[in-house]
Design an enzyme around this catalytic site. Structure first.
Site, PDB file in Angstrom:
ATOM      1  CG  HIS A 127      -4.096  -0.647  -6.408  1.00  0.00           C
ATOM      2  ND1 HIS A 127      -4.324  -0.078  -5.175  1.00  0.00           N
ATOM      3  CD2 HIS A 127      -4.061  -1.990  -6.197  1.00  0.00           C
ATOM      4  CE1 HIS A 127      -4.442  -1.032  -4.268  1.00  0.00           C
ATOM      5  NE2 HIS A 127      -4.290  -2.216  -4.874  1.00  0.00           N
ATOM      6  NE  ARG A 159      -4.285  -1.465   0.308  1.00  0.00           N
ATOM      7  CZ  ARG A 159      -4.481  -2.493  -0.523  1.00  0.00           C
ATOM      8  NH1 ARG A 159      -3.617  -2.773  -1.473  1.00  0.00           N
ATOM      9  NH2 ARG A 159      -5.578  -3.235  -0.423  1.00  0.00           N
ATOM     10  CD  GLU A 193      -3.811   3.185  -4.838  1.00  0.00           C
ATOM     11  OE1 GLU A 193      -4.840   2.477  -4.858  1.00  0.00           O
ATOM     12  OE2 GLU A 193      -2.687   2.724  -4.673  1.00  0.00           O
TER      13      GLU A 193
HETATM   14  N1  LIG Z   1      -1.191  -4.213  -5.415  1.00  0.00           N
HETATM   15  C1  LIG Z   1      -2.214  -5.038  -5.370  1.00  0.00           C
HETATM   16  O1  LIG Z   1      -2.964  -5.195  -6.346  1.00  0.00           O
HETATM   17  C2  LIG Z   1      -2.448  -5.836  -4.128  1.00  0.00           C
HETATM   18  C3  LIG Z   1      -1.943  -5.420  -2.922  1.00  0.00           C
HETATM   19  N2  LIG Z   1      -2.123  -6.177  -1.797  1.00  0.00           N
HETATM   20  C4  LIG Z   1      -1.544  -5.691  -0.546  1.00  0.00           C
HETATM   21  O2  LIG Z   1      -0.604  -6.659  -0.064  1.00  0.00           O
HETATM   22  C5  LIG Z   1      -0.797  -6.769   1.333  1.00  0.00           C
HETATM   23  C6  LIG Z   1      -0.198  -8.064   1.836  1.00  0.00           C
HETATM   24  O3  LIG Z   1      -0.943  -9.166   1.378  1.00  0.00           O
HETATM   25  P1  LIG Z   1      -0.590 -10.644   1.902  1.00  0.00           P
HETATM   26  O4  LIG Z   1       0.810 -10.970   1.599  1.00  0.00           O
HETATM   27  O5  LIG Z   1      -1.677 -11.533   1.398  1.00  0.00           O
HETATM   28  O6  LIG Z   1      -0.775 -10.440   3.469  1.00  0.00           O
HETATM   29  P2  LIG Z   1      -0.277 -11.396   4.641  1.00  0.00           P
HETATM   30  O7  LIG Z   1      -1.131 -11.058   5.804  1.00  0.00           O
HETATM   31  O8  LIG Z   1      -0.211 -12.811   4.182  1.00  0.00           O
HETATM   32  O9  LIG Z   1       1.235 -10.903   4.904  1.00  0.00           O
HETATM   33  C7  LIG Z   1       1.555  -9.653   5.461  1.00  0.00           C
HETATM   34  C8  LIG Z   1       3.007  -9.683   5.933  1.00  0.00           C
HETATM   35  O10 LIG Z   1       3.317  -8.398   6.500  1.00  0.00           O
HETATM   36  C9  LIG Z   1       3.900  -8.594   7.772  1.00  0.00           C
HETATM   37  N3  LIG Z   1       3.586  -7.462   8.660  1.00  0.00           N
HETATM   38  C10 LIG Z   1       2.383  -6.945   8.945  1.00  0.00           C
HETATM   39  N4  LIG Z   1       2.517  -5.923   9.828  1.00  0.00           N
HETATM   40  C11 LIG Z   1       3.837  -5.824  10.093  1.00  0.00           C
HETATM   41  C12 LIG Z   1       4.604  -4.976  10.924  1.00  0.00           C
HETATM   42  N5  LIG Z   1       4.037  -4.033  11.675  1.00  0.00           N
HETATM   43  N6  LIG Z   1       5.943  -5.150  10.963  1.00  0.00           N
HETATM   44  C13 LIG Z   1       6.526  -6.124  10.216  1.00  0.00           C
HETATM   45  N7  LIG Z   1       5.855  -6.949   9.405  1.00  0.00           N
HETATM   46  C14 LIG Z   1       4.521  -6.807   9.348  1.00  0.00           C
HETATM   47  C15 LIG Z   1       3.296  -9.886   8.300  1.00  0.00           C
HETATM   48  O11 LIG Z   1       4.103 -10.450   9.312  1.00  0.00           O
HETATM   49  C16 LIG Z   1       3.293 -10.719   7.018  1.00  0.00           C
HETATM   50  O12 LIG Z   1       4.566 -11.268   6.790  1.00  0.00           O
HETATM   51  C17 LIG Z   1      -2.301  -6.619   1.500  1.00  0.00           C
HETATM   52  O13 LIG Z   1      -2.647  -6.267   2.824  1.00  0.00           O
HETATM   53  C18 LIG Z   1      -2.602  -5.506   0.530  1.00  0.00           C
HETATM   54  O14 LIG Z   1      -2.395  -4.253   1.150  1.00  0.00           O
HETATM   55  C19 LIG Z   1      -2.825  -7.354  -1.831  1.00  0.00           C
HETATM   56  C20 LIG Z   1      -3.348  -7.803  -3.005  1.00  0.00           C
HETATM   57  C21 LIG Z   1      -3.267  -7.059  -4.241  1.00  0.00           C
HETATM   58  O1  LIG Z   2      -5.030  -4.257  -3.545  1.00  0.00           O
HETATM   59  C1  LIG Z   2      -5.800  -5.147  -3.750  1.00  0.00           C
HETATM   60  C2  LIG Z   2      -6.194  -6.095  -2.754  1.00  0.00           C
HETATM   61  O2  LIG Z   2      -6.824  -7.108  -3.107  1.00  0.00           O
HETATM   62  O3  LIG Z   2      -5.902  -5.840  -1.571  1.00  0.00           O
END
Ligand SMILES: NC(=O)C1=CN([C@@H]2O[C@H](COP(=O)(O)OP(=O)(O)OC[C@H]3O[C@@H](n4cnc5c(N)ncnc54)[C@H](O)[C@@H]3O)[C@@H](O)[C@H]2O)C=CC1
Ligand SMILES: O=CC(=O)O
Length: 347
Positions: free
Chosen positions: A287, A236, A265
């Site tokens: 995005h 993000r 965005e």
């Molecule tokens: N650009 C896009 O189209 C997309 C973006 N995303 C973004 O990607 C993010 C991550 O997705 P996932 O990998 O599925 O999530 P997840 O929950 O599987 O992994 C998140 C990671 O961040 C770490 N984390 C969270 N807070 C932390 C902190 N304060 N300090 C250190 N590490 C921390 C967690 O330990 C974990 O390793 C989503 O929340 C979303 O914002 C997700 C899908 C699509």
């Molecule tokens: O940014 C997209 C999402 O699925 O989160």
């Protein structure tokens, strides 16, 4: 729940696949995508609400009516107050599977495009006949390049395994907890952020946006990146300190930036970030990393299946707050979901 008008409400028009999955249920679906606030009267009259990307705040959740479950057609849930939902007894669930695959493929493609001069070469081609091409635009190899994961959850790990298959490494990561699979299979090491940034030639930020991660990537961290490094943000935009990327990009012409997510965005045309858009050392996208056509269609289908499953079994597949029971088993595998989406899309 006899007092509820609908079993399921959506804030987007249904396609054929979703309406088939929800057939026989009392469903509300608008003609065009709607904000949750505008249709809260319908949402609070429904047991399950499938939400495509619209903010849901505590003021709405205090008046939850019949609402038991919000299913997000996304992975990230920073646009929903999941704590307030839990306090109101409303479960929130997200949809990570197919979207993870799309984001990881995007990262691999963008990193290769950055390293191997695909974008710079494209921009340079009109000058080719007149000037030839400068040696630096043909780029550098991925093989043997160190990779750092800032956030090593589903997306970070999927990126790491895909890049490893292409010969990249060693691997480093920073996340809240240890990641045994990354350590055991890729020999990845957990590092604190300053060391992570200074050792990583490819740095992939996939942090979720929370009160802890807001502004986490400061200019001082970006300045630690090694010469020629590629910084990727698919998490993000709010996880970066405002202006940090633009400031460091103007100081360090050796760095490459791949930015799919942004501080605001959609990006306003006069945003400072637009200055990077025409640079041969940046890839800026609106995005779209998670939004392959299959992942969007599959996500809507899976959300509808999850709604049906909740109404029949009372459990939820990917709960992100503690207000519901997790199902012991889940519906479709990743490849089945992609195949269903392709049949639906005819692609
Ligand atoms: N650009 C896009 O189209 C997309 C973006 N995303 C973004 O990607 C993010 C991550 O997705 P996932 O990998 O599925 O999530 P997840 O929950 O599987 O992994 C998140 C990671 O961040 C770490 N984390 C969270 N807070 C932390 C902190 N304060 N300090 C250190 N590490 C921390 C967690 O330990 C974990 O390793 C989503 O929340 C979303 O914002 C997700 C899908 C699509
Ligand atoms: O940014 C997209 C999402 O699925 O989160």
């Amino acid at each position: 729940m006899g007092g509820c008008r609908f079993d399921v409400a959506l804030n987007f028009p249904m396609d054929g696949g979703v309406s088939e999955v929800l057939s026989g249920l009392r469903v509300y679906s608008p003609q065009a995508r709607s904000s949750v606030r505008d249709m809260w009267g319908v949402v609070r009259s429904s047991r399950v609400f499938i939400n495509a990307f619209s903010p849901v705040d505590a003021s709405l959740l205090r008046d939850r009516g019949c609402l038991e479950l919000i299913i997000l057609a996304s992975t990230g849930y920073d646009h929903v107050d999941v704590g307030a939902a839990g306090e109101a007894g409303v479960c929130v669930a997200n949809q990570p599977e197919v979207i993870t695959e799309a984001v990881a493929e995007y990262v691999v493609g963008a990193v290769l495009a950055a390293l191997r001069g695909v974008v710079a070469g494209h921009i340079y081609t009109p000058r080719w006949a007149r000037e030839g091409w400068p040696s630096h635009i043909s780029g550098l190899l991925l093989r043997g390049r160190s990779v750092g994961l800032l956030g090593a959850g589903r997306i970070g790990q999927s990126v790491a395994f895909k890049l490893a298959a292409l010969g990249a490494g060693p691997f480093y990561y920073y996340s809240r907890g240890r990641k045994p699979a990354l350590e055991a299979v890729l020999g990845a090491r957990r590092l604190e952020p300053p060391e992570l940034f200074s050792r990583s030639y490819i740095l992939v930020n996939s942090l979720p946006l929370t009160s802890e991660t807001r502004g986490f990537v400061k200019a001082g961290l970006l300045r630690l990146l090694p010469r020629g490094a590629v910084y990727v943000n698919v998490g993000r935009g709010g996880t970066e300190e405002p202006g940090a990327v633009e400031a460091v990009a103007s100081e360090r012409e050796d760095l490459y930036f791949v930015l799919d997510v942004h501080p605001e965005e959609p990006l306003p045309p006069d945003s400072g970030r637009m200055g990077l858009h025409s640079s041969p050392r940046a890839i800026i996208t609106p995005h779209i990393a998670g939004a392959s056509r299959e992942s969007m269609a599959a996500t809507r289908l899976l959300a509808a299946m999850q709604a049906r499953d909740y109404l029949e079994r009372g459990c939820v597949w990917n709960p992100v707050n503690g207000a519901c029971r997790e199902c012991p088993s889940q519906r479709l595998g990743l490849d089945e979901a992609i195949a269903m989406a392709r049949r639906l899309l005819g692609v």
